[in-house]
Design an enzyme around this catalytic site. Structure first.
Site, PDB file in Angstrom:
ATOM      1  CB  SER A 199     -19.733 -21.611  -8.055  1.00 17.87           C
ATOM      2  OG  SER A 199     -20.064 -21.855  -9.392  1.00 17.87           O
ATOM      3  CD  GLU A 232     -20.528 -17.815  -6.391  1.00 21.35           C
ATOM      4  OE1 GLU A 232     -19.576 -17.978  -7.169  1.00 21.35           O
ATOM      5  OE2 GLU A 232     -21.719 -17.899  -6.731  1.00 21.35           O
ATOM      6  NE  ARG A 234     -21.656 -15.215  -9.373  1.00 20.35           N
ATOM      7  CZ  ARG A 234     -21.856 -14.611 -10.561  1.00 20.35           C
ATOM      8  NH1 ARG A 234     -22.125 -13.328 -10.632  1.00 20.35           N
ATOM      9  NH2 ARG A 234     -21.840 -15.294 -11.677  1.00 20.35           N
TER      10      ARG A 234
HETATM   11  C1  LIG Z   1     -27.985 -25.504  -8.171  1.00 23.78           C
HETATM   12  C2  LIG Z   1     -27.500 -24.092  -7.923  1.00 23.78           C
HETATM   13  C3  LIG Z   1     -27.123 -23.311  -8.997  1.00 23.78           C
HETATM   14  C4  LIG Z   1     -26.670 -21.993  -8.789  1.00 23.78           C
HETATM   15  N1  LIG Z   1     -26.302 -21.244  -9.868  1.00 23.78           N
HETATM   16  C5  LIG Z   1     -25.879 -19.984  -9.684  1.00 23.78           C
HETATM   17  C6  LIG Z   1     -25.496 -19.168 -10.818  1.00 23.78           C
HETATM   18  O1  LIG Z   1     -25.551 -19.563 -11.961  1.00 23.78           O
HETATM   19  N2  LIG Z   1     -25.070 -17.892 -10.547  1.00 23.78           N
HETATM   20  C7  LIG Z   1     -25.010 -17.387  -9.289  1.00 23.78           C
HETATM   21  O2  LIG Z   1     -24.624 -16.223  -9.129  1.00 23.78           O
HETATM   22  N3  LIG Z   1     -25.362 -18.132  -8.211  1.00 23.78           N
HETATM   23  C8  LIG Z   1     -25.794 -19.407  -8.380  1.00 23.78           C
HETATM   24  N4  LIG Z   1     -26.151 -20.162  -7.295  1.00 23.78           N
HETATM   25  C9  LIG Z   1     -26.037 -19.593  -5.940  1.00 23.78           C
HETATM   26  C10 LIG Z   1     -27.332 -18.945  -5.399  1.00 23.78           C
HETATM   27  O3  LIG Z   1     -28.472 -19.521  -6.012  1.00 23.78           O
HETATM   28  C11 LIG Z   1     -27.359 -17.441  -5.625  1.00 23.78           C
HETATM   29  O4  LIG Z   1     -26.311 -16.790  -4.966  1.00 23.78           O
HETATM   30  C12 LIG Z   1     -28.695 -16.847  -5.148  1.00 23.78           C
HETATM   31  O5  LIG Z   1     -28.825 -15.553  -5.616  1.00 23.78           O
HETATM   32  C13 LIG Z   1     -28.842 -16.850  -3.634  1.00 23.78           C
HETATM   33  O6  LIG Z   1     -30.170 -16.450  -3.334  1.00 23.78           O
HETATM   34  P1  LIG Z   1     -30.921 -17.027  -2.044  1.00 23.78           P
HETATM   35  O7  LIG Z   1     -32.248 -16.375  -1.947  1.00 23.78           O
HETATM   36  O8  LIG Z   1     -30.916 -18.507  -2.070  1.00 23.78           O
HETATM   37  O9  LIG Z   1     -29.958 -16.466  -0.918  1.00 23.78           O
HETATM   38  P2  LIG Z   1     -29.516 -17.223   0.407  1.00 23.78           P
HETATM   39  O10 LIG Z   1     -28.692 -18.402   0.030  1.00 23.78           O
HETATM   40  O11 LIG Z   1     -30.673 -17.429   1.292  1.00 23.78           O
HETATM   41  O12 LIG Z   1     -28.554 -16.094   1.048  1.00 23.78           O
HETATM   42  C14 LIG Z   1     -27.335 -15.754   0.435  1.00 23.78           C
HETATM   43  C15 LIG Z   1     -26.747 -14.558   1.203  1.00 23.78           C
HETATM   44  O13 LIG Z   1     -27.604 -13.450   1.028  1.00 23.78           O
HETATM   45  C16 LIG Z   1     -28.094 -13.011   2.303  1.00 23.78           C
HETATM   46  N5  LIG Z   1     -29.503 -12.615   2.094  1.00 23.78           N
HETATM   47  C17 LIG Z   1     -30.502 -13.348   1.547  1.00 23.78           C
HETATM   48  N6  LIG Z   1     -31.628 -12.600   1.468  1.00 23.78           N
HETATM   49  C18 LIG Z   1     -31.326 -11.387   2.004  1.00 23.78           C
HETATM   50  C19 LIG Z   1     -32.056 -10.183   2.223  1.00 23.78           C
HETATM   51  N7  LIG Z   1     -33.336 -10.052   1.893  1.00 23.78           N
HETATM   52  N8  LIG Z   1     -31.407  -9.146   2.786  1.00 23.78           N
HETATM   53  C20 LIG Z   1     -30.104  -9.242   3.146  1.00 23.78           C
HETATM   54  N9  LIG Z   1     -29.360 -10.350   2.982  1.00 23.78           N
HETATM   55  C21 LIG Z   1     -29.966 -11.407   2.409  1.00 23.78           C
HETATM   56  C22 LIG Z   1     -27.935 -14.190   3.250  1.00 23.78           C
HETATM   57  O14 LIG Z   1     -27.793 -13.751   4.594  1.00 23.78           O
HETATM   58  C23 LIG Z   1     -26.645 -14.798   2.702  1.00 23.78           C
HETATM   59  O15 LIG Z   1     -25.536 -14.070   3.167  1.00 23.78           O
HETATM   60  C24 LIG Z   1     -26.607 -21.471  -7.471  1.00 23.78           C
HETATM   61  C25 LIG Z   1     -27.007 -22.279  -6.390  1.00 23.78           C
HETATM   62  C26 LIG Z   1     -27.444 -23.567  -6.609  1.00 23.78           C
HETATM   63  C27 LIG Z   1     -27.897 -24.391  -5.445  1.00 23.78           C
END
Ligand SMILES: Cc1cc2nc3c(=O)[nH]c(=O)nc-3n(C[C@H](O)[C@H](O)[C@H](O)COP(=O)(O)OP(=O)(O)OC[C@H]3O[C@@H](n4cnc5c(N)ncnc54)[C@H](O)[C@@H]3O)c2cc1C
Length: 292
Positions: free
Chosen positions: A214, A284, A168
């Site tokens: 998580s 996380e 992560r």
């Molecule tokens: C129901 C649920 C289930 C999940 N299951 C998992 C799982 O199984 N495994 C897992 O690893 N995660 C899981 N997650 C967490 C999350 O979905 C992941 O970490 C996902 O990859 C985040 O992507 P996002 O586009 O939503 O990022 P965001 O939440 O929008 O951003 C996360 C971070 O990345 C940064 N960021 C986003 N886009 C960019 C960009 N283009 N450039 C630079 N920085 C950026 C943001 O500033 C922030 O620091 C889950 C979340 C939920 C709600």
């Protein structure tokens, strides 16, 4: 700010309610919200924030972000309109805002494998790469060939060796991800897990209700969920936020939940883990915006 208001190729809003993008309904505000429609428009915004030294947060689907309840006097840059992608041989090249779920489904339909285990992670490609999202023993970093980023005012192409992917984590936290290339395989090259198997496994474990996945990372020697469960926190709540009965590392947001409810619960669980078990839990989820 006139330069932002007149920006072409982007939607720009002032005094933006973060509840509109918060995954768990928290209620802060941001001075500016910008949603670029093209990578070129995103580049203009980034140059502007750099020239003026403005505070900003880049987000994807916000599925891992806890937005504070206060007023963030800066710019939220939403990448979700950057959603073009293409396949060149076995290389998938995707803009940062492409939904991971869409990419998993479409690449499987094209007979390419590698992304199946990531089905159900509700993020964008950009967010997934920054967080090195993963599930069932796979993570997106394993597939990355290169990433196009903006770092300290310069556009760079970084190869996977420069990205330092870990559990992560990546060294992309100081970068803005614009585009990602993922190396996939032909279906027949590996014994692959079917999408159905992943879907069934995920749906069976999924806690119900609004959550951020998580809350804490696992450690080398412990599962965060097990630690929280052993301390008796399942079902425990502070304000509108409750530790899931199904999976103790997932916190559920009820009607009226605030970011400060989250923070209080997170801090209580962290201090209890340290006191009772000598374990230092590390978040996380990512904090963004302003916390009051
Ligand atoms: C129901 C649920 C289930 C999940 N299951 C998992 C799982 O199984 N495994 C897992 O690893 N995660 C899981 N997650 C967490 C999350 O979905 C992941 O970490 C996902 O990859 C985040 O992507 P996002 O586009 O939503 O990022 P965001 O939440 O929008 O951003 C996360 C971070 O990345 C940064 N960021 C986003 N886009 C960019 C960009 N283009 N450039 C630079 N920085 C950026 C943001 O500033 C922030 O620091 C889950 C979340 C939920 C709600």
């Amino acid at each position: 700010m006139e330069a932002l208001r007149s920006l072409e190729g982007a939607r720009v809003e002032e005094d933006f309610s973060l509840s509109r993008i918060s995954w768990v309904g928290t209620k802060g505000y941001a001075r500016w919200y910008v949603k670029p429609y093209t990578v070129e428009a995103l580049a203009k915004v980034l140059l502007l924030v750099q020239e003026r030294g403005l505070p900003f947060v880049v987000c994807g689907n916000c599925s891992n972000i806890l937005w504070g309840d206060g007023f963030f006097d800066g710019i939220v840059i939403d990448t979700r309109e950057l959603k073009r992608w293409k396949i060149e041989e076995r290389l998938v090249i995707a803009e940062a805002g492409v939904r991971l779920g869409e990419l998993v489904k479409d690449t499987c339909e094209c007979g390419l494998s590698g992304l199946e285990r990531l089905w159900g992670i509700p993020g964008t490609v950009g967010g997934a790469v920054v967080m090195n999202a993963g599930a069932y023993g796979a993570c997106i970093g394993d597939l990355v060939e290169w990433v196009r980023v903006w770092r300290e005012g310069t556009f760079l192409l970084l190869s996977r060796d420069e990205l330092n992917f870990g559990y992560r984590s990546s060294n992309l936290k100081q970068c803005i991800v614009l585009e990602v290339a993922l190396r996939l395989r032909k279906d027949d090259e590996v014994s692959k897990i079917s999408l159905e198997e992943v879907k069934n496994a995920r749906l069976a474990r999924l806690p119900k209700g609004k959550n951020l996945g998580s809350v804490f990372k696992n450690g080398d020697t412990f599962f965060a969920g097990r630690v929280i469960e052993e301390m008796g926190f399942k079902g425990y709540s502070i304000g509108g936020v409750r530790v899931s009965e199904r999976h103790a590392n997932v916190f559920i947001s009820e009607e009226g939940a605030t970011a400060s409810d989250y923070v209080r619960l997170i801090n209580l669980v962290k201090s209890s883990a340290l006191k009772q078990k000598g374990i230092r839990l590390v978040e996380e989820i990512v904090y963004a915006g302003s916390f009051v």
